[in-house]
Each structure stands twice: as structure tokens, then as C-alpha cells.
Design a protein around this motif. Structure first.
Motif, PDB file in Angstrom:
ATOM      1  N   ASP A 155       0.684  -1.087  -0.054  1.00  0.00           N
ATOM      2  CA  ASP A 155       0.058   0.002  -0.004  1.00  0.00           C
ATOM      3  C   ASP A 155       0.989   1.312  -0.149  1.00  0.00           C
ATOM      4  O   ASP A 155       0.594   2.261  -0.766  1.00  0.00           O
ATOM      5  CB  ASP A 155      -0.767  -0.098   1.315  1.00  0.00           C
ATOM      6  CG  ASP A 155      -1.897   1.354   1.179  1.00  0.00           C
ATOM      7  OD1 ASP A 155      -2.526   1.319   0.185  1.00  0.00           O
ATOM      8  OD2 ASP A 155      -1.874   1.995   2.058  1.00  0.00           O
ATOM      9  N   LYS A 156       1.964   1.367   0.773  1.00  0.00           N
ATOM     10  CA  LYS A 156       2.880   2.400   0.888  1.00  0.00           C
ATOM     11  C   LYS A 156       3.325   2.674  -0.329  1.00  0.00           C
ATOM     12  O   LYS A 156       3.585   3.745  -0.753  1.00  0.00           O
ATOM     13  CB  LYS A 156       3.888   2.197   1.888  1.00  0.00           C
ATOM     14  CG  LYS A 156       3.432   2.393   3.363  1.00  0.00           C
ATOM     15  CD  LYS A 156       4.805   2.194   4.343  1.00  0.00           C
ATOM     16  CE  LYS A 156       4.434   2.404   5.716  1.00  0.00           C
ATOM     17  NZ  LYS A 156       5.420   2.376   6.458  1.00  0.00           N
ATOM     18  N   GLN A 157       3.598   1.924  -1.207  1.00  0.00           N
ATOM     19  CA  GLN A 157       4.170   1.944  -2.692  1.00  0.00           C
ATOM     20  C   GLN A 157       3.343   2.303  -3.767  1.00  0.00           C
ATOM     21  O   GLN A 157       3.738   2.333  -4.731  1.00  0.00           O
ATOM     22  CB  GLN A 157       5.147   0.872  -2.816  1.00  0.00           C
ATOM     23  CG  GLN A 157       6.395   0.741  -1.629  1.00  0.00           C
ATOM     24  CD  GLN A 157       7.149   2.196  -1.504  1.00  0.00           C
ATOM     25  OE1 GLN A 157       7.645   2.579  -2.532  1.00  0.00           O
ATOM     26  NE2 GLN A 157       7.417   2.462  -0.469  1.00  0.00           N
ATOM     27  N   GLY A 158       2.117   2.101  -3.500  1.00  0.00           N
ATOM     28  CA  GLY A 158       0.846   2.338  -4.499  1.00  0.00           C
ATOM     29  C   GLY A 158       0.926   1.060  -5.206  1.00  0.00           C
ATOM     30  O   GLY A 158       0.124   1.133  -6.427  1.00  0.00           O
ATOM     31  N   LEU A 159       1.294  -0.073  -4.868  1.00  0.00           N
ATOM     32  CA  LEU A 159       0.920  -1.336  -5.764  1.00  0.00           C
ATOM     33  C   LEU A 159      -0.576  -1.977  -5.292  1.00  0.00           C
ATOM     34  O   LEU A 159      -0.943  -1.643  -4.159  1.00  0.00           O
ATOM     35  CB  LEU A 159       1.928  -2.588  -5.160  1.00  0.00           C
ATOM     36  CG  LEU A 159       3.202  -2.450  -5.722  1.00  0.00           C
ATOM     37  CD1 LEU A 159       4.095  -3.352  -4.905  1.00  0.00           C
ATOM     38  CD2 LEU A 159       3.282  -2.484  -7.179  1.00  0.00           C
ATOM     39  N   ASN A 160      -1.055  -2.375  -6.231  1.00  0.00           N
ATOM     40  CA  ASN A 160      -2.555  -2.880  -6.187  1.00  0.00           C
ATOM     41  C   ASN A 160      -2.483  -3.940  -4.895  1.00  0.00           C
ATOM     42  O   ASN A 160      -1.918  -5.008  -4.873  1.00  0.00           O
ATOM     43  CB  ASN A 160      -2.893  -3.735  -7.350  1.00  0.00           C
ATOM     44  CG  ASN A 160      -4.548  -3.973  -7.200  1.00  0.00           C
ATOM     45  OD1 ASN A 160      -4.931  -4.349  -6.334  1.00  0.00           O
ATOM     46  ND2 ASN A 160      -5.010  -3.370  -8.838  1.00  0.00           N
ATOM     47  N   LEU A 161      -3.359  -3.502  -3.952  1.00  0.00           N
ATOM     48  CA  LEU A 161      -3.469  -4.580  -2.690  1.00  0.00           C
ATOM     49  C   LEU A 161      -4.082  -6.144  -3.068  1.00  0.00           C
ATOM     50  O   LEU A 161      -3.790  -6.945  -2.385  1.00  0.00           O
ATOM     51  CB  LEU A 161      -4.393  -4.010  -1.650  1.00  0.00           C
ATOM     52  CG  LEU A 161      -3.923  -2.832  -0.948  1.00  0.00           C
ATOM     53  CD1 LEU A 161      -4.704  -2.559  -0.010  1.00  0.00           C
ATOM     54  CD2 LEU A 161      -2.585  -3.172  -0.250  1.00  0.00           C
ATOM     55  N   TYR A 162      -4.364  -6.197  -4.297  1.00  0.00           N
ATOM     56  CA  TYR A 162      -4.881  -7.488  -4.999  1.00  0.00           C
ATOM     57  C   TYR A 162      -3.461  -8.242  -4.812  1.00  0.00           C
ATOM     58  O   TYR A 162      -3.862  -9.595  -4.720  1.00  0.00           O
ATOM     59  CB  TYR A 162      -5.375  -7.348  -6.233  1.00  0.00           C
ATOM     60  CG  TYR A 162      -5.894  -8.680  -6.722  1.00  0.00           C
ATOM     61  CD1 TYR A 162      -7.113  -9.404  -6.599  1.00  0.00           C
ATOM     62  CD2 TYR A 162      -5.420  -9.135  -7.853  1.00  0.00           C
ATOM     63  CE1 TYR A 162      -7.365 -10.579  -7.006  1.00  0.00           C
ATOM     64  CE2 TYR A 162      -5.770 -10.752  -8.272  1.00  0.00           C
ATOM     65  CZ  TYR A 162      -6.861 -11.209  -7.831  1.00  0.00           C
ATOM     66  OH  TYR A 162      -7.093 -12.391  -8.286  1.00  0.00           O
ATOM     67  N   LEU A 163      -2.518  -7.697  -5.257  1.00  0.00           N
ATOM     68  CA  LEU A 163      -1.400  -8.649  -5.145  1.00  0.00           C
ATOM     69  C   LEU A 163      -1.044  -9.120  -3.725  1.00  0.00           C
ATOM     70  O   LEU A 163      -0.309 -10.351  -3.676  1.00  0.00           O
ATOM     71  CB  LEU A 163       0.071  -7.741  -5.585  1.00  0.00           C
ATOM     72  CG  LEU A 163      -0.030  -7.464  -7.126  1.00  0.00           C
ATOM     73  CD1 LEU A 163       1.031  -6.393  -7.402  1.00  0.00           C
ATOM     74  CD2 LEU A 163       0.242  -8.645  -8.034  1.00  0.00           C
ATOM     75  N   THR A 408      15.393   1.310   3.905  1.00  0.00           N
ATOM     76  CA  THR A 408      15.269   2.408   4.774  1.00  0.00           C
ATOM     77  C   THR A 408      14.304   2.322   5.948  1.00  0.00           C
ATOM     78  O   THR A 408      14.204   1.227   6.019  1.00  0.00           O
ATOM     79  CB  THR A 408      14.545   3.875   3.934  1.00  0.00           C
ATOM     80  OG1 THR A 408      13.256   3.124   3.683  1.00  0.00           O
ATOM     81  CG2 THR A 408      15.261   3.847   2.561  1.00  0.00           C
ATOM     82  N   ASN A 409      14.070   3.503   6.813  1.00  0.00           N
ATOM     83  CA  ASN A 409      13.365   3.163   7.879  1.00  0.00           C
ATOM     84  C   ASN A 409      12.021   2.756   7.680  1.00  0.00           C
ATOM     85  O   ASN A 409      11.377   2.005   8.405  1.00  0.00           O
ATOM     86  CB  ASN A 409      13.139   4.315   8.487  1.00  0.00           C
ATOM     87  CG  ASN A 409      14.568   4.661   9.408  1.00  0.00           C
ATOM     88  OD1 ASN A 409      15.373   3.786   9.405  1.00  0.00           O
ATOM     89  ND2 ASN A 409      14.802   5.907   9.540  1.00  0.00           N
ATOM     90  N   ASP A 410      11.620   2.830   6.334  1.00  0.00           N
ATOM     91  CA  ASP A 410      10.057   2.564   5.722  1.00  0.00           C
ATOM     92  C   ASP A 410      10.368   1.313   4.801  1.00  0.00           C
ATOM     93  O   ASP A 410      11.450   1.039   4.173  1.00  0.00           O
ATOM     94  CB  ASP A 410       9.478   3.470   5.147  1.00  0.00           C
ATOM     95  CG  ASP A 410       9.193   4.748   5.992  1.00  0.00           C
ATOM     96  OD1 ASP A 410       8.900   4.349   7.094  1.00  0.00           O
ATOM     97  OD2 ASP A 410       9.354   5.888   5.656  1.00  0.00           O
ATOM     98  N   THR A 411       9.371   0.505   4.858  1.00  0.00           N
ATOM     99  CA  THR A 411       9.442  -0.652   3.723  1.00  0.00           C
ATOM    100  C   THR A 411       9.393   0.023   2.294  1.00  0.00           C
ATOM    101  O   THR A 411       8.792   0.874   1.985  1.00  0.00           O
ATOM    102  CB  THR A 411       7.968  -1.521   3.993  1.00  0.00           C
ATOM    103  OG1 THR A 411       8.161  -1.954   5.359  1.00  0.00           O
ATOM    104  CG2 THR A 411       8.125  -2.425   2.889  1.00  0.00           C
ATOM    105  N   ILE A 412      10.328  -0.701   1.455  1.00  0.00           N
ATOM    106  CA  ILE A 412      10.383  -0.059  -0.002  1.00  0.00           C
ATOM    107  C   ILE A 412       9.986  -1.324  -0.978  1.00  0.00           C
ATOM    108  O   ILE A 412      10.317  -2.142  -0.685  1.00  0.00           O
ATOM    109  CB  ILE A 412      11.779   0.262  -0.231  1.00  0.00           C
ATOM    110  CG1 ILE A 412      12.078   1.649   0.584  1.00  0.00           C
ATOM    111  CG2 ILE A 412      11.990   0.563  -1.711  1.00  0.00           C
ATOM    112  CD1 ILE A 412      13.513   2.408   0.317  1.00  0.00           C
ATOM    113  N   ILE A 413       9.117  -0.863  -1.925  1.00  0.00           N
ATOM    114  CA  ILE A 413       9.045  -1.950  -2.739  1.00  0.00           C
ATOM    115  C   ILE A 413       9.642  -1.522  -4.309  1.00  0.00           C
ATOM    116  O   ILE A 413       9.412  -0.018  -4.430  1.00  0.00           O
ATOM    117  CB  ILE A 413       7.393  -1.808  -3.273  1.00  0.00           C
ATOM    118  CG1 ILE A 413       6.736  -2.529  -1.699  1.00  0.00           C
ATOM    119  CG2 ILE A 413       6.966  -3.053  -3.992  1.00  0.00           C
ATOM    120  CD1 ILE A 413       7.158  -3.624  -1.379  1.00  0.00           C
TER     121      ILE A 413
END
Length: 420
Positions: A155-163, A408-413
Motif C-alpha cells: 500500500d505504501k508504494q502504490g501497488l495494487n493490494l490484490y497482489l 530505509t526506515n520504511d518498507t520499500i517496494i
């Protein structure tokens, strides 16, 4: 003399230049736009959305179609399109005459970005049909490092949550998504669907995946192993089926609020030992509860501290029970499939908060489901394995070449298109 010669040369050059034929540029022909099967330049195109309380008759009346004609249209198209089911906020297009009357000739109702219904009443013969816009499939990749949970990461990276849902389904039998660890990693090769080449309209299938959980690698490749059944499944890099007879949990993306514990002490009862023979999965009221395996419903009722509950018999060895439901969705005798919704999270019976108490029986005795070595699904046939290994070879290479983003301190996709 030199000046005269130079002047003559200049005059000859100018004369030659003027003698060149003039090249007239032909203006480019206008690009004709076809959509929904119509040449749009032949009509006045009116795009609008259905207003709250507006009905089909009012829409056509607004575009100069008289009531008797509306009734005829409704009658002729009823087997294809129920005009009473148009929804407020849904977009539609009117193709009208390009004259002073601007009378509607075609009505196009858009169910979604892809699906639409065309009602053509420009001639005496009224026709209606359902159609879909052409969908383009682009193979894409994504990778990520978990710091909290999978859905938040995407969600943080704008990927479709369906994935995230699809990935949790693929690994539902092999990875406990309620106990993901920091720095768990994943990679995906998946289909992104588009219309008009640029408008995303959803996710197709995940073709291959890699998940590193607790330092252990888990590959997954979608493959049709049994052509008679015709349903593809996911297998690992050793051709083992990732599916098991039981899901690890009856809820998606929940947390375990209380584990199976035969020596649990409860302060409410004077710190006495009160065995807890279930595993509690917390979730908001109304969260769907799934049957963790195929089976038959043998109990569906309300009883005392259990509240609303459902019990499913899977075979002669295993049964499961789901307590404290707000609502039951099945009745005794129903045959349910793995992943089918059988009820919804609630707070009925003895419970301090919304959750489902999941109980697991083996040979008539309640056991801890998280400690059971549950049987796998039917294995791949030996004569198919060589074909399978050839099939997954390029996919595995592609997966292995997908890099991870910098931490980083945040999850990255990281995400991108797959270069063939």
C-alpha cells in the motif's frame, strides 16, 4: 570585369532558385476515432453520469426520446439489459444526431472500466449487446523488504493490494503471514492489465513468486499439471505442490490474539488455570471467516459461551470449529470448499473482543493446529516433471535477477516492467 561576372553569376543563381516548382504541403487527414463499434465523428458524443434517483426513462427523455419509444426500447432489450439496475454514479455515453434535434440514437452504459452495454435504437430495429474493451497485458515485476506486514508494504508504494491477497493465497499453506519477520523479502512476476495502453484496470495472474521467510527461500510457479482438471496450481522449484489440505488460518491478514494453551491462567477467574483449546484470530466485526479445508457442515448454531458457531467435518480424521460469529453463512449439510466464507467475525458468546476462536480436531481430540504436520495436496505426476522444470527455468532466472530496493526506515517496494 570581375564585378560584372560576379553579378551575372548571382543573377543566374537567383533565377534558377526562382524556377524551382513550389511544393504545396498536403494537410494531414484527420484521424477517425472508433469506439464501442461506432465512428464517433458521425455523432454528437455526450458523456455523463447517472444522477441520484435518475432512471433510464428520464435520461432518454432528456435526450429527446419520447416515452412510447422508451417503453419499446425497455421491452426489446430486457433479456440483455435490466434498465432498473442502473446505478447512481455510473458513467454513460449518448451518441446523438449531429443536427438541431440532437436526438439520442445510442445509449452506452459502463458497468466498469472494461465492461459496457450498448443499446442501439437509431433504426427501426432495436438491438442491445454486452461487450468488453480490449485489454492489454504487460508483464511486470515487483520486489520488497518487509518491515511490518505485507499489505502495508504494498500500500505504501502504490501497488495494487490484490497482489498482497494473491500472494497470501499462494503461500497460505506454507508461510504463516501472521508471523512475518522483519526483513522477510519477496519478488513477483505478474500481469498488469490495461485498456487504451495506459489505463490500469486490474491485475491478471501472478506467474511466479519468491518469498524469503526467516531466511528460508520459497519459490512458487503457476503451472497446469493436470490437463483433465484444467485448473493450474502453484508448485515450488522442486515440483512440490504448495497447497495443503488445510489453510493455516480462517481469516486473511489478521493476528493471533490468543494461542492454544492448556495451562493458561485467567485473572477474571482468580488466576486459575483454564485450558484454551482454540487459537484466537482477531479481526473487525464482519470480517469474513473461511473454511480452512473442504468438508461438510455438521453443526451451525448458537450455544452458550460459543455464541454463533460452525463446525465442519473434513474427513474421518479432521474437523474444525469456528466460534463467536456475528452471523453464520452456512447450514448443516452444506458442502464447503477450502476458502469458502462460512460466517463473519463477531462477539457472540463469552468473548471480550471481536475474534474467531478456531478449534481443530484430530481423531476426535482437540489439538493445536499450528503444530500439526498437515498432509500436502496431490503431488505432480513423475512424467510431467521434466516439462515443468523446462517451463520454470526462464521464470526462475528472471526471479533471481530481480533486485531488492535499498533499505530505509520504511518498507520499500521496487517495481518495473519485465524486459523480454
Amino acid at each position: 570585369m570581375k564585378k560584372i561576372v560576379t553579378l551575372l553569376i548571382a543573377l543566374i543563381f537567383i533565377a534558377c532558385k526562382d524556377d524551382k516548382p513550389e511544393i504545396k504541403k498536403t494537410p494531414p487527414k484527420p484521424v477517425e476515432i472508433y469506439e464501442y463499434g461506432f465512428k464517433l465523428s458521425n455523432y454528437k458524443v455526450i458523456n455523463d453520469t447517472i444522477k441520484p434517483g435518475e432512471n433510464f426513462s428520464e435520461i432518454l427523455d432528456k435526450h429527446h426520446i419520447e416515452y412510447p419509444k422508451v417503453l419499446e426500447i425497455v421491452s426489446k432489450v430486457k433479456d440483455t439489459f435490466n434498465v432498473r439496475k442502473i446505478k447512481s454514479g455510473a458513467p454513460y455515453t449518448i451518441l446523438a444526431k449531429k443536427d438541431s434535434t440532437e436526438k439520442a440514437q445510442v445509449f452506452i452504459y459502463k458497468h466498469s472500466k472494461v465492461r459496457y452495454t450498448v443499446i442501439n435504437f437509431k433504426d427501426s430495429i432495436i438491438t442491445a449487446y454486452n461487450a468488453k474493451k480490449p485489454i492489454q497485458t504487460v508483464i511486470k515485476t515487483a520486489s520488497g523488504i518487509i518491515t511490518n506486514n505485507l499489505s502495508e508494504a504494498m500500500d505504501k508504494q502504490g501497488l495494487n493490494l490484490y497482489l498482497a491477497y494473491e500472494l497470501s493465497d499462494i503461500y497460505a499453506w506454507t508461510i504463516d503471514f501472521f508471523r512475518l519477520q522483519k526483513n522477510d523479502k519477496f519478488k513477483l512476476i505478474y500481469e498488469q492489465l490495461y485498456i487504451n495502453d495506459t489505463i490500469p484496470v486490474g491485475i491478471g495472474e501472478i506467474k511466479a513468486a519468491y518469498f524469503e521467510h526467516g531466511g528460508k527461500p520459497f519459490y512458487a510457479f503457476k503451472f497446469l499439471a493436470d490437463s483433465t482438471i484444467g485448473i493450474p496450481d502453484y508448485f515450488d522449484d522442486k515440483a512440490a505442490n504448495l497447497r495443503r489440505q488445510f489453510l493455516k488460518a480462517p481469516l486473511k491478514f489478521s493476528r493471533i490474539s490468543s494461542r492454544y494453551n492448556l495451562r493458561r491462567r485467567i485473572a477474571f477467574y482468580g488466576n486459575r488455570i483454564r485450558p484454551h483449546k482454540g487459537t484466537d484470530f482477531a479481526g473487525p466485526v464482519g470480517t469474513p471467516i473461511m473454511s480452512t479445508a473442504n468438508g461438510t457442515v455438521i453443526e451451525s448454531r448458537y450455544k452458550g459461551g460459543n455464541g454463533n458457531y460452525v463446525k465442519v467435518r473434513h474427513n474421518g480424521t479432521y474437523s474444525t470449529q469456528y466460534l463467536h460469529m456475528s452471523k453464520r453463512a452456512v447450514k448443516v449439510g452444506d458442502v464447503v470448499k477450502q476458502g469458502e466464507i462460512i460466517g463473519y467475525v463477531g462477539m457472540t458468546g463469552n468473548t471480550a473482543g471481536p475474534h474467531v476462536c478456531y478449534r481443530f480436531w484430530k481423531n476426535g481430540r482437540q489439538v493445536d493446529p499450528l503444530k500439526q504436520k498437515l498432509p500436502a495436496a496431490k503431488p505432480m505426476k513423475k512424467d510431467i516433471k521434466s516439462t515443468y522444470f523446462k517451463f520454470i527455468e526462464p521464470l526462475k532466472i528472471q526471479l533471481d535477477e530481480i533486485g531488492y530496493p535499498k533499505k530505509t526506515n520504511d518498507t520499500i517496494i521496487s517495481k518495473g516492467e519485465l524486459k523480454n
